[in-house]
Motif scaffolding. Structure first.
Motif, mmCIF file in Angstrom:
data_model
loop_
_atom_site.group_PDB
_atom_site.id
_atom_site.type_symbol
_atom_site.label_atom_id
_atom_site.label_comp_id
_atom_site.label_asym_id
_atom_site.label_seq_id
_atom_site.Cartn_x
_atom_site.Cartn_y
_atom_site.Cartn_z
ATOM 1 N N ASP A 181 -3.151 1.342 -8.429
ATOM 2 C CA ASP A 181 -3.071 0.749 -7.095
ATOM 3 C C ASP A 181 -1.934 -0.269 -7.034
ATOM 4 O OD1 ASP A 181 -5.252 2.219 -6.182
ATOM 5 O OD2 ASP A 181 -6.701 0.655 -6.718
ATOM 6 N N HIS A 182 -1.726 -0.791 -5.840
ATOM 7 C CA HIS A 182 -0.681 -1.783 -5.596
ATOM 8 C C HIS A 182 -1.195 -2.773 -4.570
ATOM 9 C CE1 HIS A 182 2.971 -3.139 -3.254
ATOM 10 N NE2 HIS A 182 3.315 -3.505 -4.475
ATOM 11 N N GLU B 280 -0.286 -3.206 -10.118
ATOM 12 C CA GLU B 280 1.028 -3.731 -9.763
ATOM 13 C C GLU B 280 0.926 -4.557 -8.481
ATOM 14 O OE1 GLU B 280 4.786 -1.489 -10.315
ATOM 15 O OE2 GLU B 280 3.425 0.240 -10.453
ATOM 16 N N THR C 208 3.323 -6.968 -5.610
ATOM 17 C CA THR C 208 4.587 -7.450 -5.062
ATOM 18 C C THR C 208 4.327 -8.735 -4.294
ATOM 19 O OG1 THR C 208 5.430 -5.196 -4.834
ATOM 20 C CG2 THR C 208 6.524 -6.909 -3.541
ATOM 21 N N GLU D 200 6.022 -5.636 5.393
ATOM 22 C CA GLU D 200 5.988 -4.201 5.651
ATOM 23 C C GLU D 200 6.844 -3.439 4.643
ATOM 24 O OE1 GLU D 200 6.330 -1.065 9.383
ATOM 25 O OE2 GLU D 200 6.990 -3.141 9.645
ATOM 26 N N ALA E 1 7.397 -4.251 1.627
ATOM 27 C CA ALA E 1 6.768 -4.294 0.304
ATOM 28 C C ALA E 1 5.644 -3.282 0.153
ATOM 29 C CB ALA E 1 6.237 -5.695 0.026
ATOM 30 N N ILE E 2 5.141 -2.757 1.262
ATOM 31 C CA ILE E 2 4.012 -1.822 1.223
ATOM 32 C C ILE E 2 4.461 -0.478 0.648
ATOM 33 C CG2 ILE E 2 2.434 -0.486 2.672
ATOM 34 C CD1 ILE E 2 2.225 -2.951 4.485
ATOM 35 N N ARG E 3 3.623 0.078 -0.219
ATOM 36 C CA ARG E 3 3.875 1.371 -0.851
ATOM 37 C C ARG E 3 2.764 2.346 -0.450
ATOM 38 N NH1 ARG E 3 4.700 -0.685 -7.126
ATOM 39 N NH2 ARG E 3 6.308 -2.276 -6.725
ATOM 40 N N PRO E 4 2.939 3.621 -0.762
ATOM 41 C CA PRO E 4 1.863 4.575 -0.458
ATOM 42 C C PRO E 4 0.547 4.240 -1.145
ATOM 43 C CG PRO E 4 3.918 5.742 -0.862
ATOM 44 C CD PRO E 4 4.177 4.308 -1.209
ATOM 45 N N ASN E 5 0.600 3.549 -2.292
ATOM 46 C CA ASN E 5 -0.625 3.230 -3.033
ATOM 47 C C ASN E 5 -1.069 1.776 -2.836
ATOM 48 O OD1 ASN E 5 1.593 2.237 -4.471
ATOM 49 N ND2 ASN E 5 0.573 2.445 -6.464
ATOM 50 N N THR E 6 -0.521 1.096 -1.829
ATOM 51 C CA THR E 6 -0.949 -0.274 -1.540
ATOM 52 C C THR E 6 -2.371 -0.259 -0.987
ATOM 53 O OG1 THR E 6 1.321 -0.974 -1.075
ATOM 54 C CG2 THR E 6 -0.450 -2.387 -0.257
ATOM 55 N N ARG F 84 -2.217 1.651 8.016
ATOM 56 C CA ARG F 84 -1.859 2.215 6.710
ATOM 57 C C ARG F 84 -3.065 2.406 5.795
ATOM 58 N NH1 ARG F 84 3.712 1.137 5.690
ATOM 59 N NH2 ARG F 84 4.757 0.970 7.713
#
Length: 376
Positions: free
Chosen positions: A103-104, A124, A126, A144, A146-151, A182
């Motif tokens: 996850d993130h 992880e 950010t 926005e 900093a957001i990833r698909p796995n956030t 999201r």
């Protein structure tokens, strides 16, 4: 899960909090005695206190307390509230439930250390830093980006500890909508809500803005009752609420019955307590303004937008770490230097210190501080 580092603030406080003569770094509003709190109780709660059984309590929390908490929200019911042993347990277990390997998370800095280090021990992370050059502004575009698909989590705290920053209500609403779109949980630390300098700037609570958001609060800060050790999370996601309750089975299981009842009394009397505490802060601010005005060559100061902590800048050549150490050792005046709020995720100012403005009668501490400065 990787090992958690030492909690720098608590290590520093372990050395100085109860030995320093003047605690000017306090993060809570002025507390009250048991007699003062019980005087605010209605007849039913006073009878409940006098007849209280000291048995186990419900893991979710006392039903009356959960209802009292829910009554402070617009769209939250009692079933949407889980009570914890302070905000720290709530934050720790929420991150355990929400995050895992792969996850993130996104965390806004500067922040209370565990808001950063607990997620970092799980996945992880950010960081997105408030900008001190723009009055600690939050860049929503940076969040926005900093957001990833796995956030899975975006973590924020307003009014902010340690800066006292309050963002605009439109910005918080945009952030809540972004997270909901999201499939991300917005984790909103709201422990200083109710102490805004301008009541018109009081933010909505995240749990009211989105069913996916979590609102964290506690009796310790705005209400000034840290000895109760009662915090809570409000969230309208019922499946998540169940997971939080089950996670609590591995920590405190349930809370102290006397603390829950006293917290219920405090929250039902919340408006009166907050009015009192805002009055203390309002009376204190001119005193701090005068102090920093006298020593303008050494400090840059601004009053907090909300809450009872602020993050002034120290301009002296010796640096803030050495200054705070000398001040507490020689004058018995406790401040929290910038290193306590150092982030592993973003750059954070190294010339600041946390100052508390919510305790009554700061004059002896300010006098000792002024005497120290004049004698150097």
């Amino acid at each position: 899960m990787t090992p958690l580092p030492d909690f720098r603030l608590e290590v520093y406080f372990s050395r100085w909090e109860f030995t320093a003569r003047h605690h000017l770094a306090a993060s809570d509003a002025q507390t009250m005695t048991m007699a003062e709190l019980l005087a605010l109780a209605g007849d039913d709660d006073r009878h409940a206190w006098e007849t209280l059984s000291l048995g186990y309590t419900e893991t979710f929390g006392d039903p009356g307390l959960r209802q009292a908490v829910a009554d402070t929200y617009d769209r939250v019911g009692a079933d949407d509230v889980v009570v914890f042993a302070g905000a720290q347990e709530a934050l720790y277990l929420a991150m355990q439930v929400l995050l895992g390997p792969g996850d993130h998370a996104v965390v806004v800095t500067p922040c209370y250390q565990s808001a950063e280090t607990v997620p970092m021990a799980l996945c992880e992370v950010t960081g997105v830093a408030l900008d001190p050059a723009r009055d600690w502004a939050l860049d929503l575009d940076a969040v926005e980006a900093a957001i990833r698909p796995n956030t899975r989590v975006v973590s924020v705290n307003f009014p902010n500890n340690p800066t006292g920053k309050v963002i605009g209500a439109a910005d918080l609403a945009r952030l809540a909508a972004l997270c909901e779109e999201r499939g991300i949980h917005l984790f909103s630390d709201e422990v200083y809500r109710g102490l805004e300098l301008d009541p018109a700037r009081t933010l909505p609570q995240a749990a009211d803005l989105s069913p996916a958001a979590l609102s964290l609060n506690v009796t310790s800060k705005s209400l000034g009752l840290p000895g109760l050790r009662i915090g809570w999370i409000a969230c309208r996601d019922r499946e998540l609420r169940t997971r939080l309750e089950r996670a609590k089975h591995y920590t405190t299981i349930c809370n102290s019955a006397p603390s829950e009842l006293l917290a219920r009394i405090a929250i039902r009397a919340r408006d009166r307590i907050l009015e009192r505490n805002r009055g203390i802060i309002a009376a204190n601010l001119p005193r701090f303004e005068a102090f920093f005005g006298e020593f303008g060559d050494l400090f840059e100061w601004r009053a907090p937008d909300g809450g009872c902590v602020t993050f002034p800048r120290y301009l002296g050549p010796d640096g803030v770490e050495a200054f705070c150490a000398e001040l507490v050792e020689q004058a018995g005046v406790l401040l929290l230097p910038a290193g306590v709020y150092r982030s592993e995720l973003t750059s954070t100012p190294d010339d600041r210190f946390r100052l508390g403005v919510g305790r009554a009668d700061p004059e002896p501490g300010l006098a000792a501080w002024a005497s120290f400065l004049k004698g150097r």
